[in-house]
Design a protein around this motif. Structure first.
Motif, PDB file in Angstrom:
ATOM      1  N   UNK A 126     -35.708  31.089 -29.273  1.00 16.30           N
ATOM      2  CA  UNK A 126     -34.812  32.285 -29.253  1.00 16.30           C
ATOM      3  C   UNK A 126     -36.712  33.402 -29.118  1.00 16.30           C
ATOM      4  N   UNK A 127     -36.820  32.993 -30.518  1.00 15.88           N
ATOM      5  CA  UNK A 127     -38.245  34.440 -30.810  1.00 15.88           C
ATOM      6  C   UNK A 127     -39.776  33.557 -29.815  1.00 15.88           C
ATOM      7  N   UNK A 128     -39.593  32.730 -29.702  1.00 18.78           N
ATOM      8  CA  UNK A 128     -40.410  32.443 -28.617  1.00 18.78           C
ATOM      9  C   UNK A 128     -40.522  32.974 -27.034  1.00 18.78           C
ATOM     10  N   UNK A 129     -39.428  32.641 -26.383  1.00 19.64           N
ATOM     11  CA  UNK A 129     -38.566  32.892 -25.493  1.00 19.64           C
ATOM     12  C   UNK A 129     -39.080  34.620 -25.557  1.00 19.64           C
ATOM     13  N   UNK A 130     -38.386  35.125 -26.384  1.00 26.37           N
ATOM     14  CA  UNK A 130     -39.346  36.775 -26.579  1.00 26.37           C
ATOM     15  C   UNK A 130     -40.462  37.314 -26.163  1.00 26.37           C
ATOM     16  N   UNK A 131     -40.812  36.544 -26.965  1.00 25.79           N
ATOM     17  CA  UNK A 131     -42.167  36.774 -26.746  1.00 25.79           C
ATOM     18  C   UNK A 131     -43.134  36.578 -25.615  1.00 25.79           C
ATOM     19  N   UNK A 132     -42.295  35.518 -25.074  1.00 31.02           N
ATOM     20  CA  UNK A 132     -42.989  34.749 -23.721  1.00 31.02           C
ATOM     21  C   UNK A 132     -42.847  35.560 -22.691  1.00 31.02           C
ATOM     22  N   UNK A 133     -41.441  36.616 -22.612  1.00 23.22           N
ATOM     23  CA  UNK A 133     -40.542  37.200 -22.286  1.00 23.22           C
ATOM     24  C   UNK A 133     -41.682  38.787 -22.215  1.00 23.22           C
ATOM     25  N   UNK A 134     -41.992  39.074 -23.152  1.00 28.64           N
ATOM     26  CA  UNK A 134     -42.466  40.289 -23.430  1.00 28.64           C
ATOM     27  C   UNK A 134     -44.063  40.611 -22.880  1.00 28.64           C
ATOM     28  N   UNK A 135     -44.722  39.067 -22.974  1.00 27.94           N
ATOM     29  CA  UNK A 135     -45.858  39.000 -22.649  1.00 27.94           C
ATOM     30  C   UNK A 135     -45.964  38.800 -21.198  1.00 27.94           C
ATOM     31  N   UNK A 136     -44.931  38.020 -20.680  1.00 19.49           N
ATOM     32  CA  UNK A 136     -45.362  38.071 -19.258  1.00 19.49           C
ATOM     33  C   UNK A 136     -44.858  40.020 -18.847  1.00 19.49           C
ATOM     34  N   UNK A 137     -44.155  40.623 -18.609  1.00 20.10           N
ATOM     35  CA  UNK A 137     -43.817  41.400 -18.540  1.00 20.10           C
ATOM     36  C   UNK A 137     -44.046  42.836 -19.012  1.00 20.10           C
ATOM     37  N   UNK A 138     -45.148  42.709 -19.924  1.00 15.51           N
ATOM     38  CA  UNK A 138     -46.062  43.893 -20.579  1.00 15.51           C
ATOM     39  C   UNK A 138     -47.377  43.725 -20.093  1.00 15.51           C
ATOM     40  N   UNK A 139     -48.239  45.296 -18.980  1.00 17.20           N
ATOM     41  CA  UNK A 139     -48.624  45.340 -18.504  1.00 17.20           C
ATOM     42  C   UNK A 139     -50.144  44.919 -19.504  1.00 17.20           C
ATOM     43  N   UNK A 140     -51.038  44.249 -18.583  1.00 16.41           N
ATOM     44  CA  UNK A 140     -52.209  44.639 -19.264  1.00 16.41           C
ATOM     45  C   UNK A 140     -52.897  45.770 -20.235  1.00 16.41           C
ATOM     46  N   UNK A 141     -53.596  45.382 -21.273  1.00 15.00           N
ATOM     47  CA  UNK A 141     -54.281  47.172 -22.101  1.00 15.00           C
ATOM     48  C   UNK A 141     -55.289  46.665 -21.608  1.00 15.00           C
ATOM     49  N   UNK A 194     -33.844  26.465 -33.237  1.00 15.15           N
ATOM     50  CA  UNK A 194     -32.781  27.572 -32.209  1.00 15.15           C
ATOM     51  C   UNK A 194     -33.265  28.907 -32.763  1.00 15.15           C
ATOM     52  N   UNK A 195     -33.313  30.054 -33.731  1.00 16.33           N
ATOM     53  CA  UNK A 195     -33.992  31.217 -33.659  1.00 16.33           C
ATOM     54  C   UNK A 195     -35.577  30.837 -33.343  1.00 16.33           C
ATOM     55  N   UNK A 196     -36.178  30.006 -33.614  1.00 16.08           N
ATOM     56  CA  UNK A 196     -37.615  29.706 -33.092  1.00 16.08           C
ATOM     57  C   UNK A 196     -37.856  29.977 -31.980  1.00 16.08           C
TER      58      UNK A 196
END
Length: 213
Positions: free
Chosen positions: A87-102, A83-85
Motif C-alpha cells: 500500500x505504501x509503495x502504491x501511494x508513493x508511486x501515485x504521489x510521484x506520478x501526479x506531482x509536478x516537477x520541482x 500488505x502495508x508495504x
C-alpha cells in the motif's frame, strides 16, 4: 467570551493519534545515534527479562503445539507487513506520478552527516550496558553453581542418614553382630576372643553332657 467546548474523540481516533505519536517518537530516535543505541539496549534487556520469565521461548524449547501456533502468528504478521508495504509503495508511486516537477528555485534538503562525537558516545553507552548485563549474568551463574553444590551436599547427607536408619532397623542377632565385627578391622581381636570363648563354652557343654550319661 464563551468557553471552548472540549472535542471528544472516539476510540479509533485516540488509537490513531497514539499510533502517530509513537511513530514520530521512533523516527526521532532513529535519527539520533545516541537515542538509537539506548533504545536498542532497552529492547534487548526487555527481551532478556521476558525470556527469563518464560514469556519468550526459543524454537528448540517450544512444544509442537506452541511451535505451530507461533508459526501461524509469524505467517499472519508477515502477510500484514507485506500488505502495508505494498500500500505504501502504491501511494508513493501515485504521489510521484501526479506531482509536478520541482522548480530550480526549490531547495533540496540534504541529509545531515552523523556527528562522530555522538557516534562515539553511543558506542560507549552500548559497551557499558553490555558489561552490566554480562556482570548480572555472571552473578546469576555463580549463584546457580553454589546452589547446585549445596543441593548435592544435602543429598549426600540424606543418603547417609537413610543408610544409618536402615542399619538401625535391622534385627541384631549373634550372626549379624559377628558379621559386622568382621567387617571392622579394629574389632578383629575382639572377634577372636569371642570365637575362642564360644568354643570353650561349647566344649564344656559337651563334656557336661557326656558325664551325665
Amino acid at each position: 467570551m464563551a468557553p471552548r467546548k472540549k472535542t471528544t474523540l472516539s476510540k479509533e481516533e485516540i488509537a490513531k493519534k497514539k499510533s502517530e505519536q509513537a511513530k514520530r517518537r521512533l523516527e526521532k530516535i532513529k535519527n539520533d545515534p545516541v537515542l538509537l543505541a539506548e533504545y536498542k539496549e532497552k529492547e534487548r534487556l526487555k527481551y532478556l527479562k521476558k525470556k527469563e520469565k518464560g514469556q519468550r521461548k526459543c524454537v528448540k524449547d517450544m512444544t509442537p503445539r506452541e511451535h505451530r501456533k507461533a508459526r501461524k502468528n509469524w505467517i499472519a504478521y508477515s502477510s500484514d507487513y507485506r500488505k502495508k508495504q505494498k500500500i505504501q509503495e502504491n501511494t508513493d508511486k501515485y504521489a510521484n506520478q501526479n506531482t509536478p516537477p520541482s522548480s530550480e528555485d526549490e531547495i533540496i534538503a540534504e541529509v545531515p552527516l552523523l556527528n562522530k562525537e555522538r557516534e562515539a558516545e553511543a558506542r560507549r553507552r552500548s559497551i557499558v550496558q553490555r558489561k552490566k548485563r554480562n556482570s548480572i549474568l555472571k552473578r546469576k551463574d555463580l549463584l546457580i553453581e553454589n546452589l547446585k553444590k549445596k543441593l548435592a551436599s544435602e543429598q549426600q547427607k540424606n543418603r547417609r542418614l537413610k543408610q544409618r536408619m536402615i542399619k538401625k532397623k535391622k534385627a541384631v542377632t549373634p550372626k549379624s553382630k559377628i558379621l559386622e565385627m568382621a567387617e571392622d578391622p579394629n574389632q578383629k581381636a575382639e572377634l577372636i576372643k569371642k570365637a575362642l570363648f564360644g568354643e570353650v563354652i561349647q566344649k564344656q557343654i559337651l563334656d557336661t553332657k557326656n558325664t551325665t550319661k
